[in-house]
Scaffold this motif. Structure first.
Motif, PDB file in Angstrom:
ATOM      1  N   HIS A   1      -3.488   5.719  11.185  1.00 40.98           N
ATOM      2  CA  HIS A   1      -4.028   4.339  10.689  1.00 40.98           C
ATOM      3  C   HIS A   1      -3.580   3.288  11.259  1.00 40.98           C
ATOM      4  CE1 HIS A   1      -6.239   6.257   7.240  1.00 40.98           C
ATOM      5  NE2 HIS A   1      -5.161   7.107   7.099  1.00 40.98           N
ATOM      6  N   SER A   2      -3.835   2.210  11.253  1.00 43.30           N
ATOM      7  CA  SER A   2      -3.364   1.062  11.858  1.00 43.30           C
ATOM      8  C   SER A   2      -2.148   0.284  11.030  1.00 43.30           C
ATOM      9  CB  SER A   2      -4.375  -0.175  12.425  1.00 43.30           C
ATOM     10  OG  SER A   2      -4.740  -0.614  11.088  1.00 43.30           O
ATOM     11  N   VAL A   3      -1.428  -0.428  11.246  1.00 43.44           N
ATOM     12  CA  VAL A   3      -0.441  -1.134  10.631  1.00 43.44           C
ATOM     13  C   VAL A   3      -1.174  -1.881   9.510  1.00 43.44           C
ATOM     14  CG1 VAL A   3       1.253  -3.057  10.370  1.00 43.44           C
ATOM     15  CG2 VAL A   3       1.602  -1.166  12.131  1.00 43.44           C
ATOM     16  N   GLU A   4      -2.281  -2.417   9.637  1.00 49.56           N
ATOM     17  CA  GLU A   4      -3.047  -3.333   9.023  1.00 49.56           C
ATOM     18  C   GLU A   4      -3.611  -2.698   7.912  1.00 49.56           C
ATOM     19  OE1 GLU A   4      -3.347  -3.593  12.283  1.00 49.56           O
ATOM     20  OE2 GLU A   4      -2.308  -5.387  12.360  1.00 49.56           O
ATOM     21  N   ASP A   5      -4.453  -1.302   8.306  1.00 48.36           N
ATOM     22  CA  ASP A   5      -5.072  -0.409   7.446  1.00 48.36           C
ATOM     23  C   ASP A   5      -3.746   0.000   6.384  1.00 48.36           C
ATOM     24  OD1 ASP A   5      -7.315  -0.707   8.597  1.00 48.36           O
ATOM     25  OD2 ASP A   5      -7.226   1.410   9.789  1.00 48.36           O
ATOM     26  N   LEU A   6      -2.694   0.360   7.001  1.00 43.00           N
ATOM     27  CA  LEU A   6      -1.669   0.815   5.833  1.00 43.00           C
ATOM     28  C   LEU A   6      -1.234  -0.434   4.987  1.00 43.00           C
ATOM     29  CD1 LEU A   6       0.376   2.864   8.446  1.00 43.00           C
ATOM     30  CD2 LEU A   6      -1.010   3.753   6.589  1.00 43.00           C
ATOM     31  N   GLN A   7      -1.305  -1.555   5.187  1.00 41.95           N
ATOM     32  CA  GLN A   7      -0.762  -2.598   4.591  1.00 41.95           C
ATOM     33  C   GLN A   7      -2.008  -2.898   3.520  1.00 41.95           C
ATOM     34  OE1 GLN A   7      -0.413  -5.554   7.684  1.00 41.95           O
ATOM     35  NE2 GLN A   7       2.014  -5.926   7.280  1.00 41.95           N
ATOM     36  N   GLN A   8      -3.030  -2.624   3.695  1.00 37.26           N
ATOM     37  CA  GLN A   8      -4.192  -2.898   2.902  1.00 37.26           C
ATOM     38  C   GLN A   8      -4.086  -1.929   1.830  1.00 37.26           C
ATOM     39  OE1 GLN A   8      -6.353  -5.363   2.534  1.00 37.26           O
ATOM     40  NE2 GLN A   8      -7.192  -4.322   0.965  1.00 37.26           N
ATOM     41  N   ARG A   9      -3.982  -0.671   2.202  1.00 41.72           N
ATOM     42  CA  ARG A   9      -3.908   0.435   1.141  1.00 41.72           C
ATOM     43  C   ARG A   9      -2.797   0.291   0.478  1.00 41.72           C
ATOM     44  NH1 ARG A   9      -6.262   3.392  -2.330  1.00 41.72           N
ATOM     45  NH2 ARG A   9      -5.491   5.531  -2.356  1.00 41.72           N
ATOM     46  N   VAL A  10      -1.441  -0.442   0.865  1.00 40.52           N
ATOM     47  CA  VAL A  10      -0.021  -0.475  -0.002  1.00 40.52           C
ATOM     48  C   VAL A  10      -0.633  -1.817  -0.980  1.00 40.52           C
ATOM     49  CG1 VAL A  10       1.983  -1.680   0.151  1.00 40.52           C
ATOM     50  CG2 VAL A  10       1.566   0.014   1.628  1.00 40.52           C
ATOM     51  N   ARG A  11      -1.344  -2.508  -0.531  1.00 43.32           N
ATOM     52  CA  ARG A  11      -1.645  -3.878  -1.439  1.00 43.32           C
ATOM     53  C   ARG A  11      -2.800  -3.350  -2.583  1.00 43.32           C
ATOM     54  NH1 ARG A  11      -3.307  -6.422   3.103  1.00 43.32           N
ATOM     55  NH2 ARG A  11      -1.670  -7.467   4.082  1.00 43.32           N
ATOM     56  N   GLU A  12      -3.696  -2.465  -2.162  1.00 41.45           N
ATOM     57  CA  GLU A  12      -4.727  -1.714  -3.216  1.00 41.45           C
ATOM     58  C   GLU A  12      -3.702  -0.925  -4.145  1.00 41.45           C
ATOM     59  OE1 GLU A  12      -7.019   0.583  -0.804  1.00 41.45           O
ATOM     60  OE2 GLU A  12      -8.147  -1.080   0.190  1.00 41.45           O
ATOM     61  N   LEU A  13      -2.869  -0.161  -3.683  1.00 45.99           N
ATOM     62  CA  LEU A  13      -2.170   0.791  -4.555  1.00 45.99           C
ATOM     63  C   LEU A  13      -1.062   0.003  -5.779  1.00 45.99           C
ATOM     64  CD1 LEU A  13      -1.321   3.521  -2.326  1.00 45.99           C
ATOM     65  CD2 LEU A  13      -2.938   3.992  -4.394  1.00 45.99           C
ATOM     66  N   SER A  14      -0.523  -1.161  -4.961  1.00 48.83           N
ATOM     67  CA  SER A  14       0.122  -2.187  -5.568  1.00 48.83           C
ATOM     68  C   SER A  14      -0.544  -2.735  -6.894  1.00 48.83           C
ATOM     69  CB  SER A  14       0.774  -3.221  -4.757  1.00 48.83           C
ATOM     70  OG  SER A  14       1.627  -2.573  -4.076  1.00 48.83           O
ATOM     71  N   SER A  15      -1.794  -3.199  -6.426  1.00 48.06           N
ATOM     72  CA  SER A  15      -2.687  -3.682  -7.593  1.00 48.06           C
ATOM     73  C   SER A  15      -2.963  -3.053  -8.655  1.00 48.06           C
ATOM     74  CB  SER A  15      -3.950  -4.190  -6.829  1.00 48.06           C
ATOM     75  OG  SER A  15      -4.678  -4.809  -7.810  1.00 48.06           O
ATOM     76  N   ARG A  16      -3.388  -1.620  -8.405  1.00 47.22           N
ATOM     77  CA  ARG A  16      -3.760  -0.686  -9.468  1.00 47.22           C
ATOM     78  C   ARG A  16      -2.331  -0.346 -10.396  1.00 47.22           C
ATOM     79  NH1 ARG A  16      -5.044   5.315  -8.078  1.00 47.22           N
ATOM     80  NH2 ARG A  16      -5.563   4.233  -6.275  1.00 47.22           N
TER      81      ARG A  16
END
Length: 175
Positions: free
Chosen positions: A95-110
């Protein structure tokens, strides 16, 4: 073969590694162990000679896949830290840094949603029985499901954040 097994289907759970070579059978057995186990017990489960099991377990120990305990007799157990490291490396590679950051944001929101719902900072801080009793629409099973998902999301967020940091360092070194 039982009547319910097809010849082309997966092996039964009791004999999941029957078609694998001895190294794969030992590796598969190690993956299933949850406590220090002797080479003889691993050999028995992998259907091989104890000497062969010791050889592969020594190699797996050098690679960090298993931890060898110098008891008498020596015992071996799966090294969970190795598999965690491997998972993080794979995430960083895939995964790219951007993809990983997006997943961290999604998990943080959950995670934040669960924190708000249960008024607690972690799943361990929630009294599941009390939470179910104080809710009109949540059963105890619903609460336990939420707590399990919340704990999983917290673990995954940590993995993805570590992978993001690793990928970011790697990308900077390549420039």
């Amino acid at each position: 073969m039982s009547n319910s097994e097809s010849p082309d289907g997966p092996p039964s759970f009791e004999d999941a590694f029957r078609g694998d070579d001895v190294e794969q059978r030992i590796y598969g057995t190690v993956l299933q162990t949850r406590e220090p186990t002797t080479a003889s017990a691993i050999a028995n489960a992998a259907d091989c000679d104890p000497k062969t099991a010791r050889k592969y377990l020594g190699w797996f120990s050098e690679l960090g896949i298993v931890t060898r305990h110098n008891s008498h007799p020596a015992t071996y157990e799966r090294n969970d830290a190795y598999f965690e490291w491997r998972r993080i490396n794979q995430l960083a590679a895939d995964h790219s840094v951007e993809d990983l950051q997006q997943r961290v944001r999604e998990l943080s929101s959950r995670i934040e949603g669960y924190e708000d719902t249960y008024g607690a900072p972690t799943p361990a801080a929630v009294d599941a029985v009390a939470a179910a009793q104080s809710s009109d629409d949540r059963t105890i099973d619903d609460v336990y499901g939420d707590l399990g998902d919340w704990a999983t999301a917290r673990n995954e967020r940590t993995r993805y954040e570590r992978a993001r940091q690793q990928r970011a360092r790697s990308d900077c070194q390549e420039k």
